[in-house]
Design a protein around this motif. Structure first.
Motif, mmCIF file in Angstrom:
data_model
loop_
_atom_site.group_PDB
_atom_site.id
_atom_site.type_symbol
_atom_site.label_atom_id
_atom_site.label_comp_id
_atom_site.label_asym_id
_atom_site.label_seq_id
_atom_site.Cartn_x
_atom_site.Cartn_y
_atom_site.Cartn_z
ATOM 1 N N LEU A 162 34.263 -13.463 26.631
ATOM 2 C CA LEU A 162 34.632 -12.458 25.638
ATOM 3 C C LEU A 162 33.646 -11.299 25.569
ATOM 4 O O LEU A 162 34.041 -10.168 25.283
ATOM 5 N N ILE A 163 32.406 -11.579 25.820
ATOM 6 C CA ILE A 163 31.377 -10.540 25.710
ATOM 7 C C ILE A 163 31.661 -9.366 26.642
ATOM 8 O O ILE A 163 31.347 -8.217 26.338
ATOM 9 N N GLN A 223 27.076 -5.662 23.113
ATOM 10 C CA GLN A 223 26.653 -6.795 23.924
ATOM 11 C C GLN A 223 25.152 -7.062 23.786
ATOM 12 O O GLN A 223 24.689 -8.147 24.100
ATOM 13 N N GLU A 224 24.412 -6.106 23.291
ATOM 14 C CA GLU A 224 22.964 -6.256 23.155
ATOM 15 C C GLU A 224 22.562 -7.145 21.984
ATOM 16 O O GLU A 224 21.482 -7.723 21.985
ATOM 17 N N ILE A 272 26.120 -11.350 18.271
ATOM 18 C CA ILE A 272 27.408 -11.127 18.935
ATOM 19 C C ILE A 272 27.513 -12.009 20.171
ATOM 20 O O ILE A 272 28.560 -12.614 20.439
ATOM 21 N N ARG A 273 26.420 -12.117 20.937
ATOM 22 C CA ARG A 273 26.432 -12.971 22.123
ATOM 23 C C ARG A 273 26.670 -14.428 21.740
ATOM 24 O O ARG A 273 27.421 -15.135 22.413
ATOM 25 N N GLU A 288 32.983 -18.799 20.919
ATOM 26 C CA GLU A 288 34.418 -18.539 21.045
ATOM 27 C C GLU A 288 34.900 -18.798 22.471
ATOM 28 O O GLU A 288 36.034 -19.218 22.665
ATOM 29 N N ASP A 289 34.071 -18.550 23.458
ATOM 30 C CA ASP A 289 34.437 -18.839 24.848
ATOM 31 C C ASP A 289 34.773 -20.316 25.013
ATOM 32 O O ASP A 289 35.720 -20.676 25.708
ATOM 33 N N TYR A 290 33.986 -21.163 24.385
ATOM 34 C CA TYR A 290 34.241 -22.599 24.449
ATOM 35 C C TYR A 290 35.597 -22.923 23.835
ATOM 36 O O TYR A 290 36.383 -23.695 24.406
#
Length: 174
Positions: free
Chosen positions: A2-3, A11-12, A16-17, A23-25
């Motif tokens: 998602l990032i 992204q920094e 958020i990371r 959320e990717d999981y």
């Protein structure tokens, strides 16, 4: 990930990371679950879970000693038998076999068209199809009228010989 969909300045941020990583999981788990469900929907790829559900829907009781291949074979034989018995039932209900029956595998739609001369059979046949066709297949029953593509084969001078009623109801039989 998602990032990668976020603008570079977002992204920094560490927060958020972290959110994107968690959320990717979740998205990966949802994708795995979706793939598992898709696999269970088709008889060839279904595992014990999908086969049990199909057997339950068809009213089949499997014994513990039956192999997966035999259970799939039995389901196929029932479904194929349903198709042939449906055609036999339609042939016995509709005189002279005057109907068109089409099945669209992409939309799972069964379409039955009856000529106007057999209009009186439409309601009875429609009720019979609602009782015999599996619930995941949409059923469409209607009177067979002349389509525009069939009427388009004729010129206007040829069509002026007929009434509108004849063109609509009987021209497809010509």
């Amino acid at each position: 990930m998602l990032i990668n969909y976020l603008p570079p300045f977002m992204q920094e941020y560490r927060e958020i990371r972290e959110i994107c990583t968690s959320e990717d999981y979740e998205i990966k788990e949802l994708q795995n679950y979706k793939n598992k469900i898709q696999k269970e929907l088709f008889l060839e790829t279904a595992t014990d879970y999908g086969i049990k559900r199909t057997e339950s829907n068809l009213g089949i009781t499997a014994s513990d000693g039956e192999s997966m291949e035999y259970r799939k074979f039995r389901i196929k034989s029932i479904l194929i038998g349903t198709h042939y018995s449906l055609i036999e039932a339609l042939n016995s209900l509709i005189p002279n076999g005057e109907y068109t029956l089409n099945f669209d595998i992409n939309t799972l739609t069964l379409t039955l068209r009856i000529p106007l001369s057999n209009k009186m059979y439409l309601n009875s046949v429609s009720e019979m199809l609602d009782k015999t066709v599996p619930l995941n297949i949409a059923v469409s029953c209607s009177i067979l009228y002349t389509s525009h593509s069939n009427a388009g084969k004729y010129t206007h001078s040829e069509l002026k010989e007929f009434t509108h009623k004849f063109i609509k109801e009987d021209l497809h039989e010509q």
